[in-house]
Design an enzyme around this catalytic site. Structure first.
Site, short mmCIF file in Angstrom:
data_model
loop_
_atom_site.label_atom_id
_atom_site.label_comp_id
_atom_site.label_asym_id
_atom_site.label_seq_id
_atom_site.Cartn_x
_atom_site.Cartn_y
_atom_site.Cartn_z
N GLY A 281 0.71 -1.13 0.27
CA GLY A 281 -0.43 0.09 -0.19
C GLY A 281 0.48 1.41 -0.74
O GLY A 281 0.53 2.90 -0.01
N SER B 146 2.08 3.20 -2.38
CA SER B 146 2.03 4.18 -3.41
C SER B 146 0.22 4.41 -2.64
O SER B 146 -0.09 6.19 -2.99
CB SER B 146 2.35 3.29 -5.03
OG SER B 146 3.20 3.04 -5.22
N THR B 147 -0.50 3.98 -2.47
CA THR B 147 -1.64 4.34 -2.31
C THR B 147 -1.80 5.29 -0.89
O THR B 147 -1.55 6.29 -1.32
CB THR B 147 -2.45 3.02 -1.70
OG1 THR B 147 -2.36 1.66 -3.19
CG2 THR B 147 -4.34 3.07 -1.45
N SER C 8 12.24 -0.57 -0.71
CA SER C 8 13.74 0.48 0.34
C SER C 8 13.73 -1.19 1.57
O SER C 8 13.80 -0.40 2.20
CB SER C 8 13.81 1.37 0.71
OG SER C 8 12.05 1.46 1.19
#
Ligand SMILES: Nc1ncnc2c1ncn2[C@@H]1O[C@H](COP(=O)(O)OS(=O)(=O)O)[C@@H](OP(=O)(O)O)[C@H]1O
Ligand SMILES: Nc1ncnc2c1ncn2[C@@H]1O[C@H](COP(=O)(O)OP(=O)(O)O)[C@@H](O)[C@H]1O
Length: 207
Positions: A42, A44-45, A111
């Site tokens: 989630g 990017s959301t 990352s």
């Protein structure tokens, strides 16, 4: 790739208009909100929801999304450990510039390595790096699988996929943790609200 500078005889150039002046103009303080987590957790959301929420409050942000950066700045990098490290290093340097510009820079990348994230943290003044951990179980991310990548990884068609046959090292001391409750995730608005509340409390949304 070495991070030691190869240049010699270089000098730092200061301008009269600096970070304080830009921050005053924008009525906010520059910082980096670094969102880390598995593919499909989630990131990017949350980044988009946060950016929208800040926009409605008149605050300027910019999203650096791992997927998007890999279309340009980082298009020469793959997913080997050293490529991921360079991907994070470059993104950290760009994020630092955005924060210096006075923006709330929202970086959204898997990352996976703790040391790489800590190196980005060390690039910024104290407290200006806000690490947000999307603490979602692999099963949930895999069930979502919006790009079908987990399926390909399970079938052995993608090698070195994070969470399947490549490691993810969760943060030890992050500023914000987004948690699920029995597999149910907070809505994008609630997740963004959690970050906005933190930014407000720490004084980033005023000059
Ligand atoms: N091997 C492998 N492992 C993980 N992810 C993979 C891989 N191959 C492609 N992808 C897609 O690349 C997106 C992750 O890019 P990042 O730049 O965020 O990755 S990293 O931070 O360098 O690990 C990731 O996007 P998100 O799903 O948004 O996380 C995937 O769509
Ligand atoms: N809080 C949420 N509640 C419900 N679905 C979500 C939530 N966050 C993300 N999703 C869905 O999960 C999938 C993966 O989200 P995404 O933001 O693309 O993850 P990532 O950037 O970490 O890969 C998408 O289909 C998205 O719509």
């Amino acid at each position: 790739m070495s991070t030691v500078s190869n240049s010699t005889n270089i000098f730092w150039q200061d301008c009269q208009v600096g970070r304080p002046e830009r921050q005053k103009l924008l009525n906010q303080k520059g910082c980096v909100v670094w969102i880390t987590g598995l593919s499909g957790s989630g990131k990017s959301t949350l980044a988009c929801s946060l950016s929208r929420e800040l926009y409605t409050r008149g605050k300027l942000s910019y999203v650096l999304d791992g997927d998007n950066l890999r279309h340009g700045l980082n298009k020469d990098l793959g997913f080997l450990p050293e490529d991921r490290t360079e991907n994070i290093r470059r993104t950290g340097e760009v994020a630092k510039l955005f924060a210096d510009a006075g923006l709330i820079c929202v970086a959204s990348l898997i990352s996976p390595y703790r040391r790489d994230r800590d190196n980005c943290r060390a690039m910024l003044p104290d407290a200006n790096f806000i690490e947000v951990y999307m603490n979602m179980p692999l099963q949930l991310c895999e069930a979502r699988d919006p790009k079908g990548l987990y399926k390909l990884a399970r079938a052995g068609k993608i090698k070195g996929f994070t969470g399947i046959d490549d490691p993810y090292e969760p943060p030890i001391n992050c500023e914000i943790e987004i948690k699920h409750d029995d597999g149910v995730c907070p809505t994008p608005t609630v997740m963004a609200g959690q970050v906005v509340t933190y930014l407000e409390k720490k004084g980033f949304l005023e000059h």
